[in-house]
Write a protein that holds these residues in place. Structure first.
Motif, mmCIF file in Angstrom:
data_model
loop_
_atom_site.group_PDB
_atom_site.id
_atom_site.type_symbol
_atom_site.label_atom_id
_atom_site.label_comp_id
_atom_site.label_asym_id
_atom_site.label_seq_id
_atom_site.Cartn_x
_atom_site.Cartn_y
_atom_site.Cartn_z
ATOM 1 N N GLY A 152 9.092 -2.060 -2.989
ATOM 2 C CA GLY A 152 7.861 -1.281 -3.031
ATOM 3 C C GLY A 152 8.081 0.040 -2.321
ATOM 4 N N GLU A 153 7.157 0.967 -2.539
ATOM 5 C CA GLU A 153 7.199 2.262 -1.856
ATOM 6 C C GLU A 153 5.892 2.461 -1.111
ATOM 7 O OE1 GLU A 153 8.006 7.038 -2.525
ATOM 8 O OE2 GLU A 153 7.950 5.734 -4.274
ATOM 9 N N ARG A 161 -0.957 -14.414 -6.466
ATOM 10 C CA ARG A 161 -0.761 -12.979 -6.610
ATOM 11 C C ARG A 161 -1.445 -12.162 -5.507
ATOM 12 N NH1 ARG A 161 -0.209 -8.698 -6.051
ATOM 13 N NH2 ARG A 161 -0.573 -6.916 -7.372
ATOM 14 N N ALA A 184 -0.282 -1.605 0.831
ATOM 15 C CA ALA A 184 -0.095 -1.340 -0.600
ATOM 16 C C ALA A 184 1.385 -1.389 -0.987
ATOM 17 C CB ALA A 184 -0.695 0.011 -0.973
ATOM 18 N N GLY A 185 2.247 -0.802 -0.163
ATOM 19 C CA GLY A 185 3.680 -0.841 -0.454
ATOM 20 C C GLY A 185 4.247 -2.245 -0.378
ATOM 21 N N ASP A 191 2.505 -4.980 -0.867
ATOM 22 C CA ASP A 191 1.938 -5.690 -2.012
ATOM 23 C C ASP A 191 2.725 -5.371 -3.282
ATOM 24 O OD1 ASP A 191 -0.182 -7.384 -3.184
ATOM 25 O OD2 ASP A 191 -0.755 -5.522 -4.204
ATOM 26 N N THR A 192 3.153 -4.132 -3.433
ATOM 27 C CA THR A 192 3.984 -3.753 -4.582
ATOM 28 C C THR A 192 5.308 -4.505 -4.548
ATOM 29 O OG1 THR A 192 2.971 -1.562 -4.636
ATOM 30 C CG2 THR A 192 5.078 -1.814 -5.779
ATOM 31 N N ALA A 193 5.932 -4.585 -3.376
ATOM 32 C CA ALA A 193 7.193 -5.319 -3.241
ATOM 33 C C ALA A 193 6.996 -6.800 -3.550
ATOM 34 C CB ALA A 193 7.763 -5.135 -1.831
ATOM 35 N N THR A 225 4.661 -8.093 -5.503
ATOM 36 C CA THR A 225 4.440 -8.206 -6.942
ATOM 37 C C THR A 225 5.769 -8.135 -7.681
ATOM 38 O OG1 THR A 225 2.239 -7.244 -6.771
ATOM 39 C CG2 THR A 225 3.275 -7.178 -8.940
ATOM 40 N N ASP A 226 6.646 -7.234 -7.279
ATOM 41 C CA ASP A 226 7.973 -7.131 -7.886
ATOM 42 C C ASP A 226 8.744 -8.426 -7.689
ATOM 43 O OD1 ASP A 226 10.192 -5.873 -9.176
ATOM 44 O OD2 ASP A 226 11.012 -5.290 -7.223
ATOM 45 N N VAL A 247 7.472 -6.061 -14.053
ATOM 46 C CA VAL A 247 6.209 -5.950 -13.340
ATOM 47 C C VAL A 247 5.083 -5.668 -14.337
ATOM 48 C CG1 VAL A 247 4.911 -4.564 -11.655
ATOM 49 C CG2 VAL A 247 7.251 -5.248 -11.149
#
Length: 132
Positions: free
Chosen positions: A48-49, A82, A111-112, A114-116, A118-119, A129
């Motif tokens: 994530g970023e 999720r 948020a970053g 959470d993105t990681a 999700t990935d 994704v």
């Protein structure tokens, strides 16, 4: 199936830019980026970023937040579903964000992460994704 996180890695990067960019919030002399990598008990990982364009020391600050405030809430913890990581981190860091008055940086880190996450879940499912 629960995901137990075993590692979190954060990388704060900064690349000088040839011509400074004037924005509504200041002049940027470099392009910062913060990348975060989560890994689970099976070695599956996700990237994530974390937003870090401003303030000027934002990238380094957010990277320290991951290390000092979030790592203990991630390593060795299990999450199922999720939304589990997002909801857990939001609840457990609410008082920290309130105390420091840094709602933005805390939410950007979440948020970053959470993105990681999700990935990571998408990779576990063998999907992109976008499809996940």
């Amino acid at each position: 199936m629960p995901v137990r996180l075993t590692h979190v890695t954060v990388l704060a990067c900064r690349v000088p830019i040839e011509r400074p960019v004037a924005t509504s919030f200041g002049v940027m002399t470099s392009r910062p980026a913060v990348f975060v990598r989560l890994e689970d008990q099976d070695g599956t990982f996700g990237w994530g970023e974390i937003f870090a364009n401003w303030p000027a020391a934002g990238a380094e600050h957010r990277a320290r937040l991951v290390v000092e405030d979030f790592a203990e809430l991630l390593i060795g913890q299990s999450f199922e579903g999720r939304r589990a990581l997002f909801e857990t981190l939001t609840a457990k860091t609410h008082i920290r964000a309130l105390q420091s008055g840094e709602w933005g940086p805390f939410r950007q880190v979440i948020a970053g992460l959470d993105t990681a996450y999700t990935d990571l879940l998408a990779r576990r499912a063998g999907a992109s994704v976008a499809r996940f």
